[in-house]
Structures are given as C-alpha cells and as structure tokens.
Scaffold this active site. Sequence first.
Site, PDB file in Angstrom:
ATOM      1  N   GLU A 204     108.494 -34.846  -3.967  1.00 12.74           N
ATOM      2  CA  GLU A 204     107.447 -33.890  -4.350  1.00 12.74           C
ATOM      3  C   GLU A 204     108.024 -32.677  -5.073  1.00 12.74           C
ATOM      4  O   GLU A 204     107.343 -32.045  -5.867  1.00 12.74           O
ATOM      5  CB  GLU A 204     106.683 -33.401  -3.103  1.00 12.74           C
ATOM      6  CG  GLU A 204     105.508 -34.280  -2.754  1.00 12.74           C
ATOM      7  CD  GLU A 204     104.542 -33.677  -1.739  1.00 12.74           C
ATOM      8  OE1 GLU A 204     104.818 -32.602  -1.163  1.00 12.74           O
ATOM      9  OE2 GLU A 204     103.500 -34.298  -1.501  1.00 12.74           O
TER      10      GLU A 204
ATOM     11  N   HIS B  25     120.859 -56.957   4.238  1.00 14.51           N
ATOM     12  CA  HIS B  25     120.373 -58.338   4.216  1.00 14.51           C
ATOM     13  C   HIS B  25     119.033 -58.440   3.509  1.00 14.51           C
ATOM     14  O   HIS B  25     118.348 -59.438   3.606  1.00 14.51           O
ATOM     15  CB  HIS B  25     120.286 -58.878   5.649  1.00 14.51           C
ATOM     16  CG  HIS B  25     121.636 -58.886   6.315  1.00 14.51           C
ATOM     17  ND1 HIS B  25     122.395 -60.020   6.458  1.00 14.51           N
ATOM     18  CD2 HIS B  25     122.379 -57.875   6.826  1.00 14.51           C
ATOM     19  CE1 HIS B  25     123.542 -59.715   7.039  1.00 14.51           C
ATOM     20  NE2 HIS B  25     123.559 -58.412   7.273  1.00 14.51           N
TER      21      HIS B  25
ATOM     22  N   LYS C 154      93.062 -37.525  -4.904  1.00 13.75           N
ATOM     23  CA  LYS C 154      92.017 -36.928  -4.059  1.00 13.75           C
ATOM     24  C   LYS C 154      90.713 -36.818  -4.836  1.00 13.75           C
ATOM     25  O   LYS C 154      89.645 -37.157  -4.325  1.00 13.75           O
ATOM     26  CB  LYS C 154      92.437 -35.519  -3.591  1.00 13.75           C
ATOM     27  CG  LYS C 154      93.628 -35.511  -2.650  1.00 13.75           C
ATOM     28  CD  LYS C 154      93.889 -34.096  -2.180  1.00 13.75           C
ATOM     29  CE  LYS C 154      95.204 -33.988  -1.460  1.00 13.75           C
ATOM     30  NZ  LYS C 154      95.607 -32.619  -1.183  1.00 13.75           N
TER      31      LYS C 154
END
Length: 435
Positions: free
Chosen positions: A288, A309, A423
Amino acid sequence: MNISIDISQVLSFLPNNSLENIQPRVDAAWDTLLSGTGAGNDFLGWVRLPSQTDQELLSRLCDHAARIKQIAEVFVVVGIGGSYLGSRAVIEALSPSFPSLVRSPQSPVVLFAGENLSEDYHADLLQVLDQYSCAIAVISKSGTTTEPAVAFRLIKQKLESKYGKEGARERIVAITDASRGALKTIADKEGYESYIIPDDVGGRYSVLTPVGLLPVAVAGIDIRKLIEGAAIMEQVVCSTPDFSNNPATLYAAVRNILYEQGKATEIMVTYQPHLVMLTEWWKQLYGESEGKDGKGIFPAGVTFTSDLHSMGQFIQEGSRNIFETVLSIDQPNRELMVPVDPENYDGLNFLAGKSLSEVNHKAEEGTRMAHVEGGVPNIRISIPCLDAMHLGQLLYFYEFACGVSGYTLGVNPFDQPGVEAYKRNMFKLLGKPGF
Ligand code: PA5
C-alpha cells in the site's frame, strides 16, 4: 541493536558503485521523513511513537486486557487491513503454534473477523460465540469501513442477545478516530470503553498504537517489551542515514537499486510458520505504501521449507524479475533434537542428535546458495530470537525502512488512494444511496 542485515548475497547483482550512488537519494529520503517535509507528512505520528508512548496508556491497556481475560474464553478482533494485520502478526509470531488446543488458561483464544465478507466464516464465528464466553474489540480508524462494520453489526447483536445490552457493553471495546466516523458515534452512544487511534498514524503504521497493543496484551504478550524493542530501533535508525550504521536505510537502498535493475517482485521468505501473518503485515505495509503512480515493488511472501515444494521451482528457474528478503531467526525458543533410530530404515541417522533448528538453518543456507546461483539476489535480515522485544525492533525497522524506501522511490508512502476504486463499484452494485 540486535537486528542485522546481510547484503553479501546481493552485491554481485548490483552495478558498480550503486550503493555509493544511491546514498545521497536515500539520505534525502531519510531527512524528508524525519523533518516531516515530504508528501503525507500529516501521517508521521508513528515515527516517534515508541519513544513517546505514554506509560499510563500501557498500564490502562494491560489492566483492560486483564479484565477481558477474566470474562472471555474467546476474544474477537474486528478490523481489516492495518486495523487487524499488525495484531494478528504479533500474536501469531509469539503464541504457541496451536493456540486453540494449547491455550494458556490465563489468555483467551484471539479470533479475527471483519477482514472478509464470507458468510460461512461469520456464521461459524457466531456459532463459536454461542459456545464460549467472549469479548470483542472493534477497530476502525475511519469508522466507516464496510467489512468490519458488517461483522460488528452481526457480533453486536449476538452479544446483546447472549448477555443483554448492559452485559454486552462490558464486553465491547471500540478503537477508532478521536472525533469522526460511525464507530465513534456508536461507541459514544452505547457507552463502550474506547481508545483513540492518533490522527497522524495511518492504518498500516498503527500496530504500536492501541490498534495492535490491546489485542496483543489480551493474548498475553508483553506490550512493554514490544514498545521497548521498537524504541531501541527508533533510536538506531533515526540517528544517522549512514548505511553502515542503519539497517533500515541499507534495506531501502538495496531494494530500490534492485528495482531499478528490473527486480520488480520482492519475496519475503521465512522458515517459521509462526511468521505467515508477519509476512501478510509486511505485504500490506509495502504494497500500500509503494504501489502507486505506476511504480513499486510487488511484495510477495513464502514460508519455507513448505513452499520450496510449491514455489521453489519458480523461484529457482522462473522469470528473473524477483529478489528474496529472508527473515531469519537465529535461535528457537524451544529445543527439539532429531532422535536416533536403531533401525534407520529412513536413512536419517546422519541427522540424529542435531536440532531441528540446525537442520532448518542448513536448509536456509542451501536454498540461499541455490537461489543466488539461479539469479535471485538474497537479502538476509536476522534477529536473535522471536520474543516481544526483538519483534518490536523488527516492526519498527520495517516501518521506518518503508517510509525511506517510498520517498526514495518518489511516491507518497502514507496514502492509499487506489483502495477506493473497488469500494465505489461495490457500493454502486449494492445500491448504496449516493453511488
Ligand atoms: O493502511 C490503511 O490505512 C488501510 O489498510 C486501513 O487500515 C484499512 O483500509 C482499514 O481502515 P479502517 O481502519 O479505517 O477501517
């Protein structure tokens, strides 16, 4: 200072004199941060927070945590992003590996909510709250974030139906802005005990405010030691930008040089499952803070040896635009040796008598050699052990380095305008008035 940074396995990837060349830019970034003259300078309250943390606040938080421990088997932290990742990172780093099974009788199990919108997750949580005594902290700086607000609405109703309005009030604490937002309004109206998130501390830099400290104290972790460690690191990294005496500026410098060489993905590597959430906290902090204006290093994370792995193949031989930053813990808190087996069917007696930590460190060393040979530069950050004091150092180290690194990159490390786009769409799709 106990944290150390080793860049020996990066040097062959750096152009000649690049550290000397970047030092003036990093010096300027360091100065900009400390003098408060850069973009986002109204969000620098975290810089002097450790050394200026009020002892009375710490006592209040510890007393409050003690009260919660007496009434709750389960403590739910409701928050998202910077309002939850820090506490979860610290709690998981310093708690037993299986806290719900090996629960200290003095500390509730800490659960998290409001960091997702999963119906099943929250339905399961409400069922848990039926079965166990509980208390909650609802945390939101803006007080308007949808995910925690939805979770809080559900949990508040559950608590009120279980304990009555009065009883619920004793079990709810609100941590929010001093004067704004719906959560502040609800807390005032309902009379919840509250803590203030300082105006000048942004979410992802708030782990050492009540946002992180209350849940961490409820989990039985020594918050004074956490702050003490952070204050030690504050003293070190704020004293000089000089790379030889400042691990944070050195880290900021090296990652910026690597980025300029096309290494646009940084993988934080740990060898401890306890540190998965610390990696998540770090990803938010750097993602951010730096990912904007079309720039930034993409922060990724792996836990070895398990991810050797799965992601090991890619790291060894895939696209060569990555570098690793390994967070290494010198000493484990507990000791466990590989036992001798007289049958030795598995051929592992060559390990008998060695500690798992020694085996883990050799895995780390072998992996580093392989990845460096494969073209992946490797920064190594190490701390002596995982305890509250060293974790406090590490948290502050990462925060400070992030501020310096963001300014070196030429972005504002303290805003997150890009978070709003989803949003707006979501509100429009859900029919929120005004969208
Ligand atoms: O770092 C940030 O500012 C964000 O990640 C916020 O912490 C996150 O969006 C939650 O915001 P709030 O605490 O206002 O609910």
